[in-house]
Design an enzyme around this catalytic site. Structure first.
Site, PDB file in Angstrom:
ATOM      1  N   THR A 194     -59.000-105.711  43.779  1.00 63.24           N
ATOM      2  CA  THR A 194     -60.261-104.974  43.785  1.00 63.24           C
ATOM      3  C   THR A 194     -60.676-104.706  42.338  1.00 63.24           C
ATOM      4  O   THR A 194     -60.021-105.156  41.397  1.00 63.24           O
ATOM      5  CB  THR A 194     -60.122-103.644  44.543  1.00 63.24           C
ATOM      6  OG1 THR A 194     -59.321-102.742  43.761  1.00 63.24           O
ATOM      7  CG2 THR A 194     -59.462-103.845  45.900  1.00 63.24           C
ATOM      8  N   CYS A 195     -61.740-103.943  42.167  1.00 67.12           N
ATOM      9  CA  CYS A 195     -62.205-103.641  40.817  1.00 67.12           C
ATOM     10  C   CYS A 195     -61.240-102.717  40.085  1.00 67.12           C
ATOM     11  O   CYS A 195     -61.231-102.679  38.846  1.00 67.12           O
ATOM     12  CB  CYS A 195     -63.595-103.014  40.860  1.00 67.12           C
ATOM     13  SG  CYS A 195     -63.684-101.486  41.820  1.00 67.12           S
ATOM     14  N   LYS A 220     -71.145-105.940  49.133  1.00 63.33           N
ATOM     15  CA  LYS A 220     -70.712-104.631  49.632  1.00 63.33           C
ATOM     16  C   LYS A 220     -70.952-103.533  48.598  1.00 63.33           C
ATOM     17  O   LYS A 220     -71.474-102.465  48.917  1.00 63.33           O
ATOM     18  CB  LYS A 220     -69.234-104.686  50.002  1.00 63.33           C
ATOM     19  CG  LYS A 220     -68.931-105.620  51.166  1.00 63.33           C
ATOM     20  CD  LYS A 220     -67.428-105.692  51.440  1.00 63.33           C
ATOM     21  CE  LYS A 220     -67.137-106.651  52.568  1.00 63.33           C
ATOM     22  NZ  LYS A 220     -65.666-106.768  52.816  1.00 63.33           N
ATOM     23  N   MET A 221     -70.582-103.806  47.344  1.00 67.25           N
ATOM     24  CA  MET A 221     -70.758-102.811  46.292  1.00 67.25           C
ATOM     25  C   MET A 221     -72.234-102.569  46.020  1.00 67.25           C
ATOM     26  O   MET A 221     -72.680-101.421  45.883  1.00 67.25           O
ATOM     27  CB  MET A 221     -70.052-103.286  45.019  1.00 67.25           C
ATOM     28  CG  MET A 221     -68.571-103.533  45.161  1.00 67.25           C
ATOM     29  SD  MET A 221     -67.604-102.022  45.069  1.00 67.25           S
ATOM     30  CE  MET A 221     -67.611-101.729  43.317  1.00 67.25           C
TER      31      MET A 221
END
Length: 494
Positions: free
Chosen positions: A153-154, A298-299
């Protein structure tokens, strides 16, 4: 009669007839015997002569003397050394195989997150979702890895594996991470963290519950854990233990959010990014600031929703296709959402006061030269264009911050927003920890139960080998008793 010269005569030794007496007797009756040696035979009866006496013996043991007066076998040192080395090699192989069969496999996590590694390192290790299944295959091809999963993930890049050997498994995974990222192993070791078995399980449950996120109680991470399970379905290597671990983590994440109020308020990176942008803008410009969102995944979708929740009435969205933008537009009918293709990104950025980037692009979307060429923003906004980059790898180059008319923030800069909400969530996190401890015990009990069936099979096989061996011994003894009833050992025939 003396033993005939030119052929070997074998004779056996019984416990009641000592070897020393036998040697003395033989030496009296023959001068041609040169050497004694031991050999083994499966025969039960042997004959030998001493003088004019012929002796027949029933052999209770398989230890024999071989008398070789002429055709003595001379051992070759090279052959003996070769045989010795082969035996040692076979022994080593057997011991190694036995060691691995006795060693219990372990669940191991090798990872980096926003606490242990800067974004410059994390973005090099980032693995796109489309490549997760390939990564699982490569990991399981390593010598000591049985199962694997990737959570990228980020804010984190974590590799979960079932390893036959903890030390060797960690070494192989670290080398693989270095290979795909070109980050030296020594540098990876400075930033990585290692967890084993129960600690690894507890960590994943915390991650799924949002307790290990930059924003405490974040909800998006649970969706990402679900995506790991969805992506891993049917992939060789995403097997029973790892699959069960992640499925249980999803259950824990849902339970924590249901039984505690930890997810209230700003609970995602996207919402924190919106709050950070509003913190940096003059309060009077919140309603009039021009917002641009690059990426409608999504973000990006969450950024748009949070901007709408904060009162923004017009948002420009740049994306490859219009399909996702149309879906978002239907959900937010009160907000004017304008779609622009990716080819118009720079033109849209020139007209925006705040630019949010949240794409999966592995190359920079905004360079220093491109940002310098953009028109300056209004002094009412502060005179500086804000770039809020929540992508990993980054979409905005770090050198853009050198431009006087621009200000760049990435996911590591969101800590300022997170600290404002952290105090309110700490007591809720304690409630969540109690739930996690309970769920860890349940998972460990389930995992231990997986070892029961193989153990029972091994015990049954072991018992069967003992039964078969004892049965064969019994039959052998019964056959020997039957022969002894017909003839007595050491019968002397003249």
């Amino acid at each position: 009669m003396a033993v005939a010269s030119g052929f070997a005569t074998s004779l056996s030794v019984n416990n009641s007839y000592s070897e020393q007496k036998l040697k003395m007797e033989i030496s009296k009756n023959t001068r041609s015997i040169q050497k004694f040696s031991y050999c083994y035979s499966s025969s039960q009866t042997r004959f030998f002569k001493t003088g004019n006496i012929r002796i027949r013996e029933v052999i209770p043991e398989k230890r024999l003397f071989v008398l070789n007066p002429r055709c003595e076998v001379v051992s070759n040192p090279k052959i003996e050394a070769k045989r010795s080395s082969i035996s040692a090699l076979e022994l080593l192989k057997t011991s190694a195989a036995d060691r691995y069969t006795k060693e219990t496999s372990s669940i191991v996590v090798v990872g980096l997150n926003f606490r242990t590694a800067p974004i410059e390192i994390r973005e090099k290790l980032s693995i796109p979702e489309a490549q997760w299944h390939q990564a699982i295959g490569e990991l399981c091809a390593l010598n000591h890895i049985e199962e694997a999963a990737v959570l990228s993930t980020c804010n984190r890049m974590e590799i979960y594996v079932v390893a036959l050997s903890q030390h060797r498994g960690v070494k192989e995974v670290t080398e693989w991470m270095s290979k795909i990222s070109a980050v030296p192993i020594s540098e990876l070791c400075q930033h990585r963290f290692l967890l084993y078995n129960k600690d690894a399980t507890h960590h994943l449950f915390e991650v799924s519950a949002g307790l290990d996120s930059l924003v405490l109680g974040e909800g998006q991470i649970l969706a990402q854990v679900k995506q790991v399970v969805k992506t891993g379905q049917g992939v060789p290597g995403f097997d029973r233990k790892i699959s069960g671990l992640f499925k249980h983590a999803i259950t824990v994440g849902k339970r924590v959010r249901t039984e505690t109020s930890i997810s209230t308020g700003s609970v995602s990176v996207s919402s924190a990014a919106v709050e950070l942008a509003l913190m940096k803008l003059p309060e009077s410009s919140h309603a009039t600031a021009r917002m641009l969102v690059v990426g409608a995944g999504k973000m990006g979708k969450l950024v748009i929703k949070h901007l709408a929740a904060k009162g923004c009435t017009k948002i420009v969205v740049v994306n490859r296709t219009e399909d996702r933008v149309s879906t978002i537009r239907k959900e937010l009918e009160d907000v004017e959402i304008v779609y622009r293709p990716l080819s118009e990104m720079l033109a849209c950025a020139a007209e925006a006061d705040v630019v949010f980037t949240s794409t999966a692009s592995e190359t920079l979307l905004f360079s220093k030269e491109q940002v310098q060429a953009l028109l300056p923003v209004s002094p009412q906004i502060g005179g500086r264009r804000l770039f809020i980059d929540i992508s990993v790898p980054r979409n905005v180059g770090s050198c853009v911050s050198d431009v006087e008319t621009a200000c760049v923030y990435n996911v590591d800069d969101l800590k300022e927003v997170v600290e404002a909400n952290k105090e309110d969530r700490l007591h809720k996190a304690m409630e969540a920890q109690a739930i996690i401890k309970e769920e860890v015990k349940q998972f460990e009990a389930w995992k231990d139960s997986l070892e029961t069936v193989p153990t029972i099979k091994k015990l049954r096989a072991y018992a069967e080998r003992i039964r078969s061996s004892e049965f064969d011994k019994c039959l052998s003894k019964m056959a020997m008793i039957s022969r002894r009833t017909k003839r007595k050992p050491y019968m002397i025939l003249v």
